[in-house]
Design a protein around this motif. Structure first.
Motif, PDB file in Angstrom:
ATOM      1  N   VAL A  38      -9.563  -3.366  -0.950  1.00 21.67           N
ATOM      2  CA  VAL A  38      -8.697  -4.334  -1.623  1.00 21.67           C
ATOM      3  C   VAL A  38      -9.476  -5.592  -1.978  1.00 21.67           C
ATOM      4  N   ARG A  39     -10.308  -6.079  -1.044  1.00 28.49           N
ATOM      5  CA  ARG A  39     -11.120  -7.269  -1.328  1.00 28.49           C
ATOM      6  C   ARG A  39     -12.059  -7.016  -2.496  1.00 28.49           C
ATOM      7  N   ARG A  40     -12.729  -5.859  -2.487  1.00 30.01           N
ATOM      8  CA  ARG A  40     -13.685  -5.552  -3.548  1.00 30.01           C
ATOM      9  C   ARG A  40     -12.992  -5.422  -4.900  1.00 30.01           C
ATOM     10  N   HIS A  41     -11.810  -4.822  -4.880  1.00 28.78           N
ATOM     11  CA  HIS A  41     -11.077  -4.654  -6.138  1.00 28.78           C
ATOM     12  C   HIS A  41     -10.664  -6.003  -6.718  1.00 28.78           C
ATOM     13  N   ARG A  42     -10.178  -6.890  -5.855  1.00 28.79           N
ATOM     14  CA  ARG A  42      -9.765  -8.212  -6.337  1.00 28.79           C
ATOM     15  C   ARG A  42     -10.956  -9.024  -6.813  1.00 28.79           C
ATOM     16  N   ARG A  43     -12.080  -8.872  -6.120  1.00 26.48           N
ATOM     17  CA  ARG A  43     -13.291  -9.603  -6.498  1.00 26.48           C
ATOM     18  C   ARG A  43     -13.841  -9.105  -7.827  1.00 26.48           C
ATOM     19  N   THR A  81       2.115  -4.331   3.752  1.00 29.21           N
ATOM     20  CA  THR A  81       3.399  -3.663   3.567  1.00 29.21           C
ATOM     21  C   THR A  81       3.119  -2.259   3.068  1.00 29.21           C
ATOM     22  N   VAL A  82       3.741  -1.253   3.675  1.00 24.47           N
ATOM     23  CA  VAL A  82       3.361   0.132   3.411  1.00 24.47           C
ATOM     24  C   VAL A  82       4.551   0.944   2.878  1.00 24.47           C
ATOM     25  N   LEU A  83       4.315   1.638   1.775  1.00 25.17           N
ATOM     26  CA  LEU A  83       5.232   2.652   1.262  1.00 25.17           C
ATOM     27  C   LEU A  83       4.663   4.012   1.623  1.00 25.17           C
ATOM     28  N   ALA A 100       4.297  -2.349  -7.299  1.00 21.83           N
ATOM     29  CA  ALA A 100       2.899  -2.759  -7.417  1.00 21.83           C
ATOM     30  C   ALA A 100       2.231  -2.574  -6.050  1.00 21.83           C
ATOM     31  N   VAL A 101       1.190  -1.766  -5.993  1.00 23.25           N
ATOM     32  CA  VAL A 101       0.493  -1.531  -4.727  1.00 23.25           C
ATOM     33  C   VAL A 101      -0.975  -1.902  -4.863  1.00 23.25           C
ATOM     34  N   ASP A 102      -1.588  -2.263  -3.743  1.00 26.12           N
ATOM     35  CA  ASP A 102      -2.993  -2.672  -3.727  1.00 26.12           C
ATOM     36  C   ASP A 102      -3.936  -1.510  -3.452  1.00 26.12           C
ATOM     37  N   MET A 153       0.842  -1.186   0.000  1.00 27.00           N
ATOM     38  CA  MET A 153       0.000   0.000   0.000  1.00 27.00           C
ATOM     39  C   MET A 153       0.881   1.241   0.000  1.00 27.00           C
ATOM     40  N   LEU A 154       0.297   2.333  -0.493  1.00 30.75           N
ATOM     41  CA  LEU A 154       1.013   3.593  -0.537  1.00 30.75           C
ATOM     42  C   LEU A 154       0.220   4.651   0.226  1.00 30.75           C
ATOM     43  N   VAL A 155       0.850   5.282   1.212  1.00 30.20           N
ATOM     44  CA  VAL A 155       0.246   6.370   1.975  1.00 30.20           C
ATOM     45  C   VAL A 155       0.907   7.668   1.530  1.00 30.20           C
TER      46      VAL A 155
END
Length: 241
Positions: A113-118, A24-26, A42-44, A1-3
Motif C-alpha cells: 500500500v505504501r509503495r502504491h501510494r508513493r 478495514t477488511v472486506l 474503494a480498496v487499497d 482491503m479485500l480478502v
C-alpha cells in the motif's frame, strides 16, 4: 482491503491480521463476489488465493488488472510456482506461500500500500517519452503506448532510474515485489521483451531500453526534447492538396 479465499478459516486468520494493523477488511469467497465488491468499494489492496473453484485466482487477477491498478497479493502453496509466475505476468504485485505467518501477510500488505501510494507522483519525461503515473498513461512522441499494468510499472521504474543499470533481481524486487522467485529471471526477461517490442512500434522507440550483457537493463538518460511536430511522427509521403 479485500480478502478473497474460499476457505473460511483462512479468511478469518488473514482478516484478523490485517485488522490488527488498522485496515478495514472486506471478504469474498469467490471471484464473482470479489468483482462486485470492487465495483462498489474503494480498496487499497486485494489479497487473493490462487486455488479457488469457478474462477481461479489467476483469472481473477487478470480481471482485476484490466480495470484497476489496485495492488494484488497472491496466496499460493509451495508447489504452485508456475502459477505464481503466471500471476506476476498478469499483474500481481507480490505473493506469499503457504504456510505463512499472518503477521507476514499484514506487513507485506502495508509495504504494498505504501509503495502504491508513493508511485502516484509527478510526470516523467525521457527524450520524447512521457510517463504519467497518476493517469497510468505513457506516450512516445504522438504515439500513445497501450501498456498492461506490469509493463507500465516496469517502464516507470526504468525511467525513474534512467542512466542506472538495473539487474533482473533489482527489477524483480522493485516491479514485482518479489525478493526471490523460481523462474524470476525469465519473468523479467519476457516482460522486458514485450515492453521493448511495444516501444519499437513507435518512431525512435528502440532507443529506450538497452540490454547490458552480464549486467541487466538500462534506460539511457536521454535529454527531454521540446514539444512540437517531430518529422518522425509525420505520415509518410507527400501531403495532400
Amino acid at each position: 482491503m479485500l480478502v478473497v479465499d474460499d476457505e473460511p478459516q483462512m479468511t478469518i486468520i488473514i482478516e484478523y491480521a490485517l485488522q490488527t494493523q488498522g485496515f478495514t477488511v472486506l471478504t469474498a469467497s469467490d471471484g464473482a463476489t470479489a468483482l462486485n465488491l470492487l465495483r462498489t468499494h474503494a480498496v487499497d489492496l486485494v489479497v487473493l488465493d490462487v486455488m479457488m473453484p469457478a474462477m481461479d485466482g489467476i483469472t481473477l487477477c487478470g480481471r482485476i488488472r484490466s480495470r484497476s491498478d489496485v495492488p494484488v497479493m497472491l496466496l499460493t502453496a509451495l508447489s504452485q510456482h508456475d502459477d505464481v509466475i503466471v500471476g506476476l505476468e498478469n499483474g500481481a504485485d507480490d505473493y506469499v506461500t503457504k504456510p505463512f505467518h499472518p503477521r507476514e501477510v499484514a506487513l507485506r500488505a502495508q509495504a504494498l500500500v505504501r509503495r502504491h501510494r508513493r508511485g502516484s507522483g509527478a510526470v516523467m519525461r525521457v527524450g520524447r517519452l512521457v510517463i504519467d503515473p497518476v493517469t497510468q498513461s505513457a506516450t512516445l512522441g504522438r504515439h500513445r503506448l497501450d501498456l498492461p499494468f506490469t509493463e507500465f510499472k516496469l517502464l516507470t521504474h526504468l525511467a525513474s532510474r534512467r542512466g542506472v543499470p538495473q539487474s533482473w533481481r533489482d527489477l524483480l524486487r522493485e516491479v514485482w515485489g518479489a525478493a526471490d522467485l523460481l523462474g524470476g529471471r525469465d519473468v523479467v526477461k519476457s516482460t522486458v521483451y514485450r515492453l521493448r517490442s511495444r516501444l519499437a512500434g513507435a518512431p525512435g522507440g528502440s532507443a529506450y531500453i538497452h540490454t547490458l550483457r552480464g549486467v541487466g537493463y538500462l534506460m539511457p538518460d536521454l535529454p527531454v526534447e521540446a514539444r512540437g511536430v517531430d518529422p518522425a511522427d509525420e505520415p509518410d509521403g507527400p501531403s495532400a492538396g
